[in-house]
Design an enzyme around this catalytic site. Sequence first.
Site, short mmCIF file in Angstrom:
data_model
loop_
_atom_site.label_atom_id
_atom_site.label_comp_id
_atom_site.label_asym_id
_atom_site.label_seq_id
_atom_site.Cartn_x
_atom_site.Cartn_y
_atom_site.Cartn_z
CG ASP A 81 -1.94 1.06 1.27
OD1 ASP A 81 -2.46 1.39 0.20
OD2 ASP A 81 -2.24 1.57 2.37
CG HIS A 82 -0.50 4.97 0.31
ND1 HIS A 82 -0.83 6.07 -0.45
CD2 HIS A 82 -1.65 4.57 0.90
CE1 HIS A 82 -2.11 6.34 -0.31
NE2 HIS A 82 -2.65 5.42 0.49
CG ASN A 227 -7.24 1.18 -0.07
OD1 ASN A 227 -7.66 0.22 -0.72
ND2 ASN A 227 -6.06 1.72 -0.31
CB THR A 230 -8.76 5.03 10.33
OG1 THR A 230 -7.65 5.63 9.65
CG2 THR A 230 -9.02 5.76 11.63
P1 13P Z 1 -8.33 5.05 6.21
O1 13P Z 1 -7.31 4.85 7.28
O2 13P Z 1 -8.88 6.45 6.22
O3 13P Z 1 -9.36 4.00 6.20
O4 13P Z 1 -7.54 4.94 4.79
C1 13P Z 1 -6.99 3.70 4.42
C2 13P Z 1 -6.22 3.81 3.15
O5 13P Z 1 -6.51 4.58 2.27
C3 13P Z 1 -5.09 2.89 2.97
O6 13P Z 1 -4.41 3.11 1.78
O1 G3H Z 2 -3.19 5.30 3.59
C1 G3H Z 2 -2.41 5.02 4.49
C2 G3H Z 2 -2.63 3.77 5.22
O2 G3H Z 2 -3.70 3.88 6.09
C3 G3H Z 2 -1.36 3.31 5.87
O3 G3H Z 2 -1.10 4.05 7.02
O4 G3H Z 2 1.33 4.50 6.82
O5 G3H Z 2 0.14 4.66 9.03
O6 G3H Z 2 0.52 2.41 7.96
P1 G3H Z 2 0.31 3.89 7.76
ZN ZN Z 3 -4.55 5.21 1.16
#
Ligand code: 13P
Ligand code: G3H
Ligand code: ZN
Length: 280
Positions: A81-82, A227, A230
């Site tokens: 992710d990201h 996604n 949180t």
């Molecule tokens: P939230 O933490 O707002 O659910 O976002 C999750 C997310 O986008 C992970 O890439």
């Molecule tokens: O979009 C971000 C994700 O919720 C990941 O968050 O970098 O704190 O693990 P994190």
């Molecule tokens: Zn995200």
Amino acid sequence: MLVNLSHILAKADREKYAIGGFNMTTLESAMAIVEAGEQEKSPIILQISEKTIDYMGLDLAFAIAKTLADGSEVPVCIHFDHGRNFELVQKATDIGFSSVMLDVSKMEKNERIKFVKEFTTRAHHRKITVEAEEDQIGGREDYVDGNRGHFTDPKRAAQFVKETDVDCFAVSIGSTHGKPLPNEELDLDLLKEIDKVVEVPLVLHGASSTDEKVLKEAISLGICKINIDTDLRLAFTRELRRTLKDADIYDPREEMRPSRDEIRDEVIKHIRLFGCDGKA
Ligand code: 13P
Ligand code: G3H
Ligand code: ZN
């Protein structure tokens, strides 16, 4: 069973439901997410962020995810992710992640297409799928400039997707990462415009705490991957605080299990809302 994104998103796109991209932050959350998928017979996208990799290391994070995927009867996609540390993303593809997200929102604009295209071509040779984020998504990442300047431009997004050949595209339409910000609102008209011209499945980030009706509408307008992070952290923490009030509990397994079960139930709630229950 380990799968990549296109394997599960193509069907979601055709049948108009979404699959949850759930972030694992600990062993307990990874277990809970896969358990929820199995219980609901839903495909699962198990997401690993760079912060989780900082916490437990790439090899251990992957080993946990892969063990759970291999032992599961539902399709599980292990998704980075990201990804912004592109060396680390490359390593993840080398050790067996089935999917990655290239977050190029911080890269120079004129370098993005070439980089994503080359990465995607290499990934596709190994049947690894690629999600891309080009426009900044607000919230915990502290990106929002307050004037919609970071929202997705449909025409530019269509061109980006065509030229890079990515498998899905993360839209920036007003959702924010983390706890909701005041006045947070999704621009569903913009989403409609994006869906008309962008040919791949669309991804919504920062979907925790978003109104259920709005999420359902977003799914009907082309969102196929949603996604959630949180909401899972909140569920875990809420329950842990409750458990720790009992002074007779001093076994980490007894402390963790109720919180793990809360994450599972939160994931189940989202799976049903997204309509992917029974779609494994
Ligand atoms: P939230 O933490 O707002 O659910 O976002 C999750 C997310 O986008 C992970 O890439
Ligand atoms: O979009 C971000 C994700 O919720 C990941 O968050 O970098 O704190 O693990 P994190
Ligand atoms: Zn995200």
